[in-house]
Design a protein around this motif. Sequence first.
Motif, PDB file in Angstrom:
ATOM      1  N   GLN A  87      28.854  62.516  40.323  1.00  0.00           N
ATOM      2  CA  GLN A  87      28.292  61.181  40.183  1.00  0.00           C
ATOM      3  C   GLN A  87      26.922  61.088  40.835  1.00  0.00           C
TER       4      GLN A  87
ATOM      5  N   ALA B 104      24.489  62.621  38.481  1.00  0.00           N
ATOM      6  CA  ALA B 104      24.242  61.715  37.352  1.00  0.00           C
ATOM      7  C   ALA B 104      23.297  60.587  37.770  1.00  0.00           C
TER       8      ALA B 104
ATOM      9  N   LEU C 254      19.627  59.870  36.294  1.00  0.00           N
ATOM     10  CA  LEU C 254      19.310  58.539  35.753  1.00  0.00           C
ATOM     11  C   LEU C 254      18.025  57.993  36.378  1.00  0.00           C
TER      12      LEU C 254
ATOM     13  N   LEU D 248      27.626  50.397  40.862  1.00  0.00           N
ATOM     14  CA  LEU D 248      28.622  51.125  40.085  1.00  0.00           C
ATOM     15  C   LEU D 248      29.450  52.054  40.963  1.00  0.00           C
TER      16      LEU D 248
ATOM     17  N   ILE E  34      31.751  44.590  42.346  1.00  0.00           N
ATOM     18  CA  ILE E  34      31.550  43.812  41.119  1.00  0.00           C
ATOM     19  C   ILE E  34      32.679  44.104  40.142  1.00  0.00           C
TER      20      ILE E  34
ATOM     21  N   LYS F  44      30.000  45.572  35.540  1.00  0.00           N
ATOM     22  CA  LYS F  44      29.709  47.005  35.460  1.00  0.00           C
ATOM     23  C   LYS F  44      29.242  47.368  34.059  1.00  0.00           C
TER      24      LYS F  44
ATOM     25  N   ILE G 159      25.725  46.386  33.544  1.00  0.00           N
ATOM     26  CA  ILE G 159      24.775  47.320  34.155  1.00  0.00           C
ATOM     27  C   ILE G 159      24.544  48.508  33.233  1.00  0.00           C
ATOM     28  N   VAL G 160      25.637  49.056  32.676  1.00  0.00           N
ATOM     29  CA  VAL G 160      25.515  50.208  31.777  1.00  0.00           C
ATOM     30  C   VAL G 160      24.681  49.847  30.549  1.00  0.00           C
TER      31      VAL G 160
ATOM     32  N   PHE H 265      21.107  49.850  31.497  1.00  0.00           N
ATOM     33  CA  PHE H 265      20.560  51.212  31.568  1.00  0.00           C
ATOM     34  C   PHE H 265      20.178  51.687  30.170  1.00  0.00           C
TER      35      PHE H 265
ATOM     36  N   VAL I 146      21.012  59.127  29.110  1.00  0.00           N
ATOM     37  CA  VAL I 146      21.310  57.915  29.885  1.00  0.00           C
ATOM     38  C   VAL I 146      22.771  57.504  29.695  1.00  0.00           C
TER      39      VAL I 146
ATOM     40  N   ARG J  84      25.288  59.536  28.912  1.00  0.00           N
ATOM     41  CA  ARG J  84      26.122  60.519  29.600  1.00  0.00           C
ATOM     42  C   ARG J  84      26.184  60.220  31.091  1.00  0.00           C
ATOM     43  N   ASP J  85      25.004  59.977  31.699  1.00  0.00           N
ATOM     44  CA  ASP J  85      24.961  59.673  33.131  1.00  0.00           C
ATOM     45  C   ASP J  85      25.715  58.385  33.450  1.00  0.00           C
ATOM     46  N   SER J  86      25.517  57.354  32.616  1.00  0.00           N
ATOM     47  CA  SER J  86      26.169  56.060  32.862  1.00  0.00           C
ATOM     48  C   SER J  86      27.677  56.188  32.810  1.00  0.00           C
TER      49      SER J  86
ATOM     50  N   ILE K 170      29.501  58.799  33.515  1.00  0.00           N
ATOM     51  CA  ILE K 170      29.979  59.455  34.736  1.00  0.00           C
ATOM     52  C   ILE K 170      29.987  58.467  35.903  1.00  0.00           C
ATOM     53  N   LEU K 171      28.959  57.652  36.001  1.00  0.00           N
ATOM     54  CA  LEU K 171      28.901  56.693  37.109  1.00  0.00           C
ATOM     55  C   LEU K 171      29.981  55.627  36.961  1.00  0.00           C
ATOM     56  N   LEU K 172      30.183  55.173  35.733  1.00  0.00           N
ATOM     57  CA  LEU K 172      31.152  54.103  35.490  1.00  0.00           C
ATOM     58  C   LEU K 172      32.570  54.601  35.738  1.00  0.00           C
ATOM     59  N   ASN K 173      32.842  55.868  35.290  1.00  0.00           N
ATOM     60  CA  ASN K 173      34.114  56.525  35.567  1.00  0.00           C
ATOM     61  C   ASN K 173      35.319  55.696  35.124  1.00  0.00           C
TER      62      ASN K 173
END
Lengths: 272, 287
Positions: free
Chosen positions: A7, A10, A14, A33, B8, B13, B16-17, B20, B32, B34-36, B38-41
């Motif tokens: 994370q 990532a 980003l 997040l 939040i 969430k 936010i994605v 992005f 972007v 792919r990264d989002s 992973i962060l959101l999970n």
Amino acid sequence: MANLDKQLDAALDLMRRLPPQKAEKNLSDCIDLVPELCEDLLASVDQPLRILKDSQTGKDYLLCDYNRDGDSYRSPWSNTYDPPLSDGAIPSDQLRDLEINANAAIDSYREMYYEGGISSVYLWDLDHGFAGAILIKKVGDLSTKIKGCWDSIHVIEVQEKSGGRNAHYKLTSTIMLWLQTSKAASGTMNLGGNLTRQVEKDSPLNESNSHIANIGRLIEEMENKMRNTLNEIYFGKTKDIVNDLRSMIPLSDVSKQQQIAEELRAKLGNNQ
Amino acid sequence: MSDTEDQINDEEKAAIVHGFINHAPPGEVDDVIRDSRILLNDDNTFKDGIVEALSKYQQSQFMPVNVDDENAVLLTAHGLQDNGRFIDPATGKSFRFDFSKKSCVDIEDGSVDNGDAESWRSEIDAAISEYVKEYYPAGVSTVYGSQDGSDILITACIEDHKYSPENFWNGKWRSEWKITISGNSATVAGVLKTQVHYYEDGNVQLVSQKECKDEVSSVSSEKQLAEAVRKLVEKFEHEYQAGVFDNYNNMSTTTFKALRRQLPVTRTKIDWNKILGYQIGKEIGGK
């Protein structure tokens, strides 16, 4: 399930893609997040430098993770925290002396190259040496049509060797540059971003090569180099890319020119 | 920043994605996303609204797609119908766009009726297509026509991009021209946008925009208007590009120097031993 390392990667990827003009919001969104990444992100993502005024001396100083303790920030001028902390982290006495001199030297450096702006130096002890953050900020409000801002963030690691006759310096520098113009012919142009470079060097330690002199020279050289690179990328490379998107002259003329050039080359080649 | 105890919720969430995605530089929305993710999970929250967000983004980016082997068309808000299908006013086809396969699907012929606007639309389309071939190495244009009361509204969209991720850069140009024909005069209003991203060991972005407007005071025929529009578009876009280049030079020589000089006024680098001596002298002389 994604793990924290993945994370963090990532989030850093980003931050390299989202518009740098919105760096603070992008960072706070990432933290929203994944709140567990807050400390890691604050430590690894450079943000435009914020300013506080030292109420004791009336001088401005710059904020970063290295002079932060909780929600308070330490002033390099009075060595006190704002808001006040009874037990905030401060450098050892010997290091504080060096920190005072470093701030004075960088203050002069800043005046010579930036003719204005604000600088701050923060040092902290390491096992066999010390580390420091050297920050400079210059805002240009040149007119209503042109605005700009330069932020330097240098982090230096110093390891003393050979009984104090030599030192190894590792410098990581990030420069954030942002320019915005609003003119009739070009509309609004917003050019912003940051670059990071690293350098390592061994230097002798003696009367004419003090820590401050060695570090100062490294920083000056690094900033001069990066200024050139910024010039090339901001005003050269991005301009070239715009030229790739649309041609200033009709493409049929371009191919005619290329054809003539090739014929010339062939002729010259035959005459040799 | 203090530890935040109020987390939040899923909706925030997702917002936010989507934010992005909305700000992804040209050519990098896949990264972007792919990264989002992973962060959101949380793939359930992720799936919710992702296709709409991506579609909205690509519409604002004027994404070029192949509606058949010979014809490219832009995805834009102007071409999106209420039923979720996109139209290509030139070939008369309508289609859905599959964002995971990145291709046009469910293509139907003869499903576009531009009505009275068609004669104006097709002439302007021809003129703009020819103009785009002349100035854009890989440009694509799409021209829409519709009626607005007694006025005719023609919208011409132009897009060109160059993606070079192996060299850490991407760029895109978009122009959107609205021609409103009212009686026998017409207004021509344009919005020009350029965006460039350079990201080798850093993150540098140019975001630029210009608006322009002019009139065609006397409209005698579709062909005559199309020629007049083409001339105006060429003039304004050239002026903008030339202005951008001039401004680049100005920023490099003047604005940049006002932030940090190349060298001090002395024209030499700093003597770091003198700097320290000066400071010590200051202290001996008293504060």
